[in-house]
Motif scaffolding. Structure first.
Motif, short mmCIF file in Angstrom:
data_model
loop_
_atom_site.label_atom_id
_atom_site.label_comp_id
_atom_site.label_asym_id
_atom_site.label_seq_id
_atom_site.Cartn_x
_atom_site.Cartn_y
_atom_site.Cartn_z
N UNK A 1 0.83 -1.21 0.00
CA UNK A 1 0.00 0.00 0.00
C UNK A 1 0.86 1.26 0.00
N UNK A 2 0.44 2.24 -0.77
CA UNK A 2 1.14 3.52 -0.77
C UNK A 2 0.81 4.27 0.52
N UNK A 3 1.55 5.33 0.77
CA UNK A 3 1.26 6.15 1.95
C UNK A 3 -0.15 6.72 1.88
N UNK A 4 -0.56 7.14 0.68
CA UNK A 4 -1.91 7.71 0.53
C UNK A 4 -2.97 6.66 0.81
N UNK B 1 7.42 -0.64 15.54
CA UNK B 1 8.82 -0.32 15.72
C UNK B 1 9.03 1.07 16.28
N UNK B 2 10.05 1.78 15.77
CA UNK B 2 10.37 3.11 16.25
C UNK B 2 9.79 4.20 15.38
N UNK B 3 10.09 5.43 15.76
CA UNK B 3 9.55 6.59 15.05
C UNK B 3 9.90 6.54 13.57
N UNK B 4 11.12 6.17 13.25
CA UNK B 4 11.57 6.16 11.86
C UNK B 4 11.59 4.76 11.25
N UNK B 5 10.96 3.80 11.91
CA UNK B 5 10.81 2.50 11.26
C UNK B 5 9.96 2.68 10.00
N UNK B 6 10.28 1.98 8.92
CA UNK B 6 9.58 2.23 7.65
C UNK B 6 8.14 1.72 7.66
N UNK B 7 7.27 2.45 6.97
CA UNK B 7 5.94 1.97 6.65
C UNK B 7 6.08 1.00 5.47
N UNK C 1 8.08 2.13 2.51
CA UNK C 1 9.48 2.47 2.70
C UNK C 1 9.66 3.85 3.31
N UNK C 2 8.61 4.67 3.30
CA UNK C 2 8.66 5.97 3.97
C UNK C 2 8.69 5.75 5.47
N UNK C 3 9.44 6.55 6.20
CA UNK C 3 9.46 6.38 7.64
C UNK C 3 8.08 6.71 8.21
N UNK C 4 7.74 6.08 9.33
CA UNK C 4 6.41 6.28 9.90
C UNK C 4 6.15 7.73 10.29
N UNK D 1 7.02 10.28 8.77
CA UNK D 1 6.61 10.97 7.55
C UNK D 1 5.26 10.44 7.05
N UNK D 2 5.11 9.14 7.03
CA UNK D 2 3.91 8.54 6.44
C UNK D 2 2.63 8.94 7.16
N UNK D 3 2.70 9.03 8.50
CA UNK D 3 1.50 9.33 9.28
C UNK D 3 1.31 10.84 9.52
N UNK D 4 2.24 11.66 9.00
CA UNK D 4 2.16 13.10 9.27
C UNK D 4 0.87 13.76 8.76
N UNK D 5 0.27 13.35 7.62
CA UNK D 5 -0.97 14.00 7.19
C UNK D 5 -2.07 13.97 8.25
N UNK D 6 -2.06 12.95 9.11
CA UNK D 6 -3.08 12.85 10.17
C UNK D 6 -2.77 13.76 11.34
N UNK D 7 -1.51 13.94 11.63
CA UNK D 7 -1.02 14.74 12.78
C UNK D 7 -1.88 14.50 14.02
N UNK D 8 -1.99 13.23 14.40
CA UNK D 8 -2.77 12.89 15.59
C UNK D 8 -1.98 13.21 16.86
N UNK D 9 -2.67 13.61 17.92
CA UNK D 9 -1.99 13.81 19.20
C UNK D 9 -1.20 12.54 19.57
N UNK D 10 -0.01 12.72 20.07
CA UNK D 10 0.93 11.61 20.16
C UNK D 10 1.32 11.26 21.58
N UNK D 11 1.41 9.95 21.81
CA UNK D 11 1.99 9.40 23.03
C UNK D 11 3.30 8.74 22.64
#
Length: 776
Positions: A107-110, A141-147, A150-153, A155-165
């Motif tokens: 699946x693509x990031x979109x 995995x970690x913050x920069x583990x790939x989706x 291949x994009x790091x997570x 970056x990949x999840x940034x369009x949502x910008x959900x409040x983060x724990x």
């Protein structure tokens, strides 16, 4: 995505094996207990889920999947917890590798974001609006583990910008990995609301991090981070049954207590408080803004209500995330409480034409952070630094100044960049033509030659360089200094590409055609219309030349006006109404001005003729603040007009839309007009933040990204629709006339009855509609 009745949190780990799934499960279980107590007054099971666990991507055997673990240890309230995994890969390896082993395309990031959004929207619709529900989305995995793409997570999840724990790392080296993860998230605009970490008494990472975040919470970046320390879970037992019993006992201890001393309870209270505070803040922003902000270009008397204020929670790529209260159903007079309070809104103006690499692009963000960390800001006169020098050399050797410019002057925005350009041109012109000397016109009486509808900024000098209009005549100090020609334009009209304009630009001997105002030129393609060198041999070019020369003779010889510069927005006048000027007219105007040295001596004997290689007639200024740097599909309009300016100004997309910065490029002869042994002869212009390293660093990265987009073939499909070869096969000399919109689309749009005309070039599409009353 933001809802009144559904609190959403994304959970990142500072590393792998930090207990992310255990802590997320504990949060779900504690939240379910808390929800039940709120609903019934005691921790008893409820049938409807109020807590949702989402695992977008999971790898490894299905029976060991994280969503199954969360469901398995839901405790007495497990029926109140719904779990879901969107993409499951069998191999226990990084998602991008696991996805590559599958027969189906990853699946693509979109696609991933759409699937997550769809799930969350579905949950929001099913949960009753009076419920205080929670959704926890656990990453892998970690913050920069790939989706999977291949994009790091991050970056990949940034369009949502959900409040983060953030789940901290309690292992050796965990302090560094936790702070690094936190800063990576902050750098991308995430709000990290809570840090949860296991207590470990040898390395004692929790102790250091508690103090570190307490100190960091004194600042203003992001939200305040609440830190909770949890007891470590038992080590995994080889016997599955015993292991399950041990984990159940652990969860019962850390989750099922509802006393205030429970760290999970305190963390949930903080998250709920932050959720409510965020909504209150967003709701209050329109009123507070109307009370305290003075907007540019806005008549405040017309802003009547909160709904007139656009509240931007964030922005990413080509979209704003805009806050708005739910709309009312006109049939029931009730609000759609299940819809998100934050919705994407397309940035159609590219934020005043500044964007070219997308909002919140992490590459330019990192460039800014690097320069801020290395320099901050440093004074510039007689000094230098790498970002400014690199930018100057790039602009002169490989950028819009290639082949003609020798110097770069830095300023802070397009308007001040144009102020600098005017000072340069007028000084050079007056020195050569003698303005201000005995028997000549006073220097303050020298004007400019320009075009009607032009706009060069809001500072006093740039306003005076434009014909009176809505932007400048109301300014008390405005004094238009110059003459502005009517302009012919090029556009698609009724499916045809035509040149149109006032008949005053034509000669009486010009042959007429039937059609718009009798203009004689019509083209089969935009490439033909923009083939300036071929069109220089046309009757229309001769008509333009004759009209311009006769007009200048009348103004200078009869009306005794004096001019010191030719100032144009090449190819398109943006703020003046997106008018695409006939490129032939621009070229002929430049040629006539440069060949009319005899007219510009201000009534005195010519002080000095133009040496070979120097500017001729008048200095020519290209205001490319809007149109330059690939806005119109080409690096600079010079490649289309087949002539260079003496001075050019660039801003807006120069920094990829992140920071204000402008450059004024000048030829050697312009620079030499200011060079002497006297301080007073220098260009005494500047501002405190001239050539600020952060802006220059960002500009270097933005230009690099633009060049990569161009040379990588990223635009080749769009170029091909306009008959252009791939960039790699181009000869670099042919004008590149193309658009991201297809020729057929432009023609068909222009043929609609309600459409007067259409024009497109590069990233710009403009169309004018017929007024229903018969006007335009």
């Amino acid at each position: 995505m933001l809802y009144h009745h559904l609190r959403i949190h994304q959970i990142f780990g500072a590393n792998t094996n930090v207990g992310k799934t255990v802590i997320t499960t504990a949060l779900c279980r504690a939240a379910a207990n808390k929800s039940a107590v709120k609903a019934t007054g005691k921790a008893t099971d409820i049938a409807t889920p109020t807590v949702f666990y989402l695992k977008p991507v999971s790898t490894g055997p299905r029976d060991e999947a994280d969503d199954i673990h969360a469901r398995r240890f839901g405790g007495p309230m497990k029926d109140a917890i719904a779990t879901r995994c969107l993409y499951q890969f069998d191999e226990p390896i990084s998602p991008h590798l696991a996805a590559a082993l599958r027969a189906h395309k990853a699946p693509t990031d979109i696609e991933l974001i759409k699937k997550i959004s769809g799930y969350i929207e579905g949950v929001a619709k099913t949960v009753p609006s009076h419920t205080n529900a929670s959704l926890f989305m656990e990453t892998a995995g970690g913050v920069h583990s790939p989706a999977p793409s291949g994009t790091t997570q991050a970056e990949a999840y940034r369009p949502l910008r959900l409040p983060t724990i953030l789940i901290g790392d309690s292992n050796l080296g965990g302090i560094s990995s936790t702070i690094s993860a936190y800063e990576s998230l902050i750098l991308r605009g995430y709000d990290v609301e809570s840090l949860l970490i296991f207590k470990e008494d040898y390395y004692r990472n929790w102790e250091y991090l508690t103090k570190w975040f307490a100190d960091r919470n004194r600042g203003t970046v992001g939200t305040k981070v609440h830190v909770s320390i949890l007891e470590r879970p038992p080590a995994r037992h080889s016997d599955p049954t015993h292991d399950h019993q041990m984990m159940e006992g652990y969860y019962a201890t850390v989750c099922d207590s509802t006393t205030g001393s429970n760290p999970l309870e305190a963390s949930l209270e903080h998250l709920e408080s932050r959720h409510e505070a965020r909504i209150r803040n967003l709701e209050s922003m329109p009123r507070r803004t109307m009370e305290h902000i003075w907007w540019p270009f806005v008549q405040h008397g017309m802003v009547k209500d909160d709904k007139d204020v656009t509240v931007m929670d964030s922005a990413h790529n080509d979209f704003f995330s805009v806050f708005s209260t739910p709309l009312k159903d006109t049939t029931t007079n009730t609000r759609h409480e299940h819809s998100s309070l934050i919705k994407p809104s397309f940035d159609g103006s590219a934020s005043w034409w500044t964007q070219c690499v997308g909002h919140a692009n992490s590459s330019v963000t990192l460039a800014a952070a690097y320069a801020a960390g290395r320099y901050g800001h440093v004074i510039f006169p007689t000094a230098t630094h790498e970002p400014a020098l690199t930018l100057a050399e790039t602009l002169l050797k490989d950028g819009p100044g290639r082949g003609w410019a020798e110097r770069v002057f830095f300023s802070d925005n397009g308007s001040t960049g144009m102020e600098v350009a005017l000072k340069m041109a007028l000084r050079a012109s007056n020195l050569r033509h003698g303005a201000g000397r005995a028997g000549s016109v006073p220097k303050n009486e020298v004007g400019v030659i320009g075009l009607k509808g032009s706009y060069h900024g809001d500072t006093i000098g740039t306003m005076d360089a434009c014909e009176g209009g809505v932007y400048n005549t109301v300014v008390d100090w405005y004094r238009g200094r110059g003459f502005w020609f009517d302009v012919p334009t090029v556009s698609f009209q009724n499916g045809y590409i035509r040149i149109s304009g006032p008949d005053t630009l034509l000669t009486t001997s010009m042959p007429r055609k039937t059609g718009p105002v009798g203009w004689p030129e019509e083209f089969s393609s935009l490439a033909e219309a923009y083939d300036v060198e071929r069109r220089l041999r046309s009757p229309l070019a001769k008509a333009y030349s004759q009209n311009i020369r006769e007009t200048l003779e009348r103004l200078i010889l009869e009306q005794r006006l004096a001019f010191g510069a030719l100032v144009i927005e090449p190819l398109v006048m943006g703020a003046g109404g997106m008018l695409f000027v006939d490129p032939l007219f621009h070229r002929v105007l430049i040629d006539v001005v440069r060949s009319s040295e005899d007219l510009f001596s201000h009534g005195t004997k010519l002080q000095k003729s133009a040496p070979r290689g120097e500017w001729k007639g008048l200095p020519v200024i290209f205001d490319e603040v809007f149109a330059g740097l690939y806005r119109l599909g080409t690096l600079t309009s010079s490649t289309i007009l087949k002539t260079h300016p003496d001075i050019s100004v660039h801003a807006k997309t120069l920094t990829g839309g992140l920071l204000p910065l402008s450059v004024t490029l000048a030829s050697k002869s312009i620079f030499e007009a200011f060079k002497s042994n006297e301080k007073v002869d220098a260009l005494l212009h500047g501002h405190s933040y001239t050539a600020h390293p952060v802006g220059c660093s960002v500009a270097n990265e933005a230009l690099n990204m633009m060049e990569r987009m161009r040379s990588s073939g990223e635009w080749d499909v769009a170029r091909g629709r306009w008959g252009l070869p791939p960039v790699a096969k181009g000869d670099g000399t042919t004008p590149e006339i193309w658009s991201f919109w297809t020729p057929s689309f432009a023609r068909e749009l222009s043929d609609l009855p309600i459409v007067e005309e259409v024009m497109t070039l590069g990233t710009v599409l403009t169309f004018r509609l017929q007024d229903l009353s018969g006007g335009q």
